[in-house]
Scaffold this motif. Structure first.
Motif, short mmCIF file in Angstrom:
data_model
loop_
_atom_site.label_atom_id
_atom_site.label_comp_id
_atom_site.label_asym_id
_atom_site.label_seq_id
_atom_site.Cartn_x
_atom_site.Cartn_y
_atom_site.Cartn_z
N TYR A 5 -6.59 -13.32 14.44
CA TYR A 5 -8.66 -13.53 14.15
C TYR A 5 -8.89 -14.39 13.43
N SER A 6 -10.21 -15.05 12.99
CA SER A 6 -10.46 -15.36 12.05
C SER A 6 -10.81 -14.15 10.79
N ILE A 7 -10.56 -14.83 9.49
CA ILE A 7 -10.48 -13.90 8.08
C ILE A 7 -11.72 -14.23 7.16
N PRO A 8 -13.02 -13.92 7.01
CA PRO A 8 -13.39 -14.15 6.48
C PRO A 8 -13.40 -14.35 4.60
N GLU A 9 -14.11 -15.31 4.13
CA GLU A 9 -13.45 -15.99 3.21
C GLU A 9 -12.19 -16.59 3.13
N TYR A 10 -11.46 -16.96 3.85
CA TYR A 10 -9.78 -17.32 4.19
C TYR A 10 -9.83 -19.13 3.96
N GLN B 37 2.92 -13.15 9.57
CA GLN B 37 4.74 -12.59 10.18
C GLN B 37 4.77 -12.10 8.58
N LEU B 38 4.61 -12.99 7.60
CA LEU B 38 5.19 -11.92 6.36
C LEU B 38 5.09 -10.28 5.80
N TYR B 39 3.66 -10.58 6.01
CA TYR B 39 2.45 -9.35 5.76
C TYR B 39 3.36 -7.83 6.69
N HIS B 40 3.08 -8.52 8.00
CA HIS B 40 3.65 -7.91 8.86
C HIS B 40 5.30 -7.28 8.69
N GLU B 41 5.82 -8.49 8.44
CA GLU B 41 7.52 -7.60 8.32
C GLU B 41 7.56 -6.88 7.23
N ASN B 42 7.11 -7.52 6.11
CA ASN B 42 7.17 -6.22 4.61
C ASN B 42 6.57 -4.97 4.54
N LEU B 43 5.96 -4.57 5.59
CA LEU B 43 5.07 -3.19 6.27
C LEU B 43 6.33 -1.94 6.74
N ARG B 44 6.98 -3.94 7.23
CA ARG B 44 8.61 -2.85 8.24
C ARG B 44 9.45 -2.61 7.94
N ASN C 32 -10.13 -15.46 -0.66
CA ASN C 32 -9.95 -14.26 -0.77
C ASN C 32 -9.25 -13.26 -0.73
N ILE C 33 -8.15 -13.22 -1.11
CA ILE C 33 -6.50 -13.01 -1.42
C ILE C 33 -6.22 -11.24 -1.25
N GLU C 34 -7.18 -10.67 -2.22
CA GLU C 34 -7.58 -9.74 -1.57
C GLU C 34 -7.79 -8.95 -0.84
N GLY C 35 -8.71 -9.66 0.71
CA GLY C 35 -8.81 -9.48 1.71
C GLY C 35 -7.94 -10.10 2.68
N ILE C 36 -7.15 -10.68 2.28
CA ILE C 36 -6.86 -11.59 3.25
C ILE C 36 -5.27 -10.54 3.88
N VAL C 37 -4.88 -10.43 2.45
CA VAL C 37 -3.87 -9.62 2.51
C VAL C 37 -4.88 -8.07 2.10
N SER C 38 -4.60 -8.31 3.69
CA SER C 38 -5.06 -6.22 3.69
C SER C 38 -4.97 -5.99 5.21
N GLU C 39 -5.24 -4.36 4.44
CA GLU C 39 -5.15 -4.33 6.89
C GLU C 39 -6.49 -4.57 7.56
N ARG C 40 -7.52 -5.44 6.77
CA ARG C 40 -8.56 -6.23 7.20
C ARG C 40 -8.64 -7.44 7.26
#
Length: 497
Positions: free
Chosen positions: A141-146, A190-197, A149-157
């Motif tokens: 999905y589109s991410i606001p302020e991509y 994908q890196l974000y989701h892989e790290n969660l796993r 806004n690193i904090e918002g991008i690399v987050s659950e939202r």
């Protein structure tokens, strides 16, 4: 035979080894953003004589057991029916073409990801079609302020909203039908989701150009600037690499501009970044496989001139004001490498022939350097005449010999004009080749000339007028590097293709 300046076998071996090393560096899982064309990379083959157009594909085939492919496509591009300029097909159709092409050679396509997905009706319909064909589809999905806004991008939202793309193999190649498809964002998500796993996957980038370990103003790098002049890309010294290592490396503006964002994302996901520069992210080994720098320089200069004439013709055909900037930029590149259009011998030959005959003309340079011309006649267009003359020269047939009888050509003209509604009775290049093939059944000379078609591949040619799209496509299929003067044969408001 044309001189080679690139060792293709060395490239295949070195490139696959380097990618394997990068996979190992990250513990066995690598997302590789794949830029440029996997198939038919004719730009690379033109500026690096010896580089096979399918080299990158052949390299991947050496990694086929470790690799799977994910194709990213911007859902907005589907909705807009965005078309690939080189193929003339929409991006969604190209995705299916790519899937078929990959599968045909034994590469595994894991899934398709629709980026910037907002339930666009055309994207929904495309997804349903893919699913019905057994292809897995994911949504990003589109991410606001991509991307700032690193904090918002690399987050659950941010990345957390995206679907996690399930992959099976250690090398995941992210490719796309064209620019703006979201390849890098797909990798970082994908890196974000892989790290969660609990999986510490890595990211790398594979772009053939610019070549990082040759000079910034080397003609092969300037030829890349000419090829992307309409995108406002510029090559530059990587300032991050220079600061980190004290050595110069060439990159291009978009990667340099994006690196602080990518670095910040790595630090947010893993606590540190594995890379100190955008050049570090790359895995391209092309520069290590150049064997004759002078051959590559000459080939690249020719490519810059070809790109210049392509831009001039597009400017003429579209009347797009933006094209004047593209033309101006390539003119600057021509000055930088110290060449003129006269360094492309076929240009002067075609224009001189046109001035002499008072009509459109064309010229082609054969592998031995001989220049053959063709003029417009009541039966043939200049391009068709040039091809016939070139084939006669290659086959050792006297120029005065008639390969195709007018009695064969005239019925074709009658068909074109009186039954198919064409206004131009002259035969196009493809039509004259069909007529030559028919004549070859009863004529040994025609058969001998037809056998020489393969020797036209890689030859430079020029037309004194803009050719029809039919002729342009035929020359591309023959592998002839054709350019045209930016003028039409006749003064009309509408010019059919």
């Amino acid at each position: 035979m044309a001189k080679l300046g690139f060792d293709n076998d060395k490239y295949l071996d070195l490139q696959s080894k380097h990618i394997r090393e990068r996979i190992a560096k990250f513990g066995g899982k690598l997302y590789l953003e794949f830029g440029g064309k996997l198939f038919d990379d004719f730009h690379a083959s033109r500026v690096l004589p010896g580089f096979a157009p399918d080299s990158k594909l052949q390299m991947l085939l050496q990694l086929r057991d470790e690799a799977e492919i994910v194709i990213a496509i911007n859902a907005s591009d589907i909705e807009k029916n965005k078309v690939r300029g080189d193929l003339g097909i929409t991006y969604d159709l190209d995705v299916m073409r790519l899937i078929d092409a990959f599968r045909e050679v034994g590469l595994y396509v894991g899934s398709v990801v629709l980026t910037r997905y907002e339930s666009q009706p055309s994207a929904v319909a495309f997804e349903q079609k893919l699913v019905s064909l057994g292809v897995k589809v994911y949504h990003h999905y589109s991410i606001p302020e991509y991307p700032y806004n690193i904090e918002g991008i690399v987050s659950e939202r941010g990345y957390g909203r995206n679907d996690y793309i399930e992959t099976e193999r250690e090398l995941v190649i992210i490719t796309a039908p064209g620019p703006g498809s979201g390849k890098m964002a797909t990798c970082m998500s994908q890196l974000y989701h892989e790290n969660l796993r609990g999986v510490k996957a890595g990211y790398a980038k594979f772009e053939t150009f610019p070549i990082w370990n040759i000079a910034l103003k080397h003609p092969v790098n300037l030829a890349y600037e000419a090829a992307t002049a309409d995108l406002n890309d510029v090559n530059m010294i990587d300032p991050f690499h220079l600061e980190a290592y004290g050595t110069t490396a060439v990159n291009y503006n978009r990667d340099v501009e994006a690196f602080p964002v990518v670095e910040a994302m790595f630090k947010r996901i893993y606590g540190e970044s594995p890379y100190k520069s955008p050049t570090d992210m790359g895995v391209n080994m092309v520069g290590n496989c150049i064997t004759d720098d002078e051959v590559v320089r000459r080939a690249s200069c020719q490519e810059i001139i070809r790109r210049y004439y392509a831009a001039l013709c597009e400017q003429k055909e579209t009347a797009d004001e933006g094209m004047s900037m593209t033309v101006g930029k390539i003119e600057m590149l021509i000055k930088q490498v110290g060449i003129t259009v006269n360094d492309r011998a076929v240009i002067g030959a075609a224009n001189d022939k046109a001035e002499l005959t008072g009509g459109p003309a064309a010229a082609i340079q054969l592998p031995d350097g001989t220049i053959i011309t063709g003029k417009t006649s009541p039966l043939l267009g200049a391009g068709a005449a040039m091809i016939l003359n070139a084939l006669k020269a290659l086959a050792g047939i006297d120029d005065k010999v008639e390969l195709i009888s007018p009695s064969v050509i005239r019925p074709v003209q009658h068909l074109k004009v009186d039954h198919l509604g064409n206004h131009n009775p002259r035969l196009h290049v493809d039509e004259i080749l069909i007529a030559l093939a028919i004549s070859a059944v009863t004529s040994k000379r025609a058969a001998a000339a037809l056998e020489q078609l393969g020797n036209l591949k890689g030859c430079d040619a020029h037309s004194s007028v803009i050719l029809s799209s039919t002729d342009v496509r035929t020359f591309k299929k023959l592998g002839v590097h054709m350019t045209c003067e930016p003028r039409y044969q006749v003064k009309k408001l509408y010019h059919s293709k």
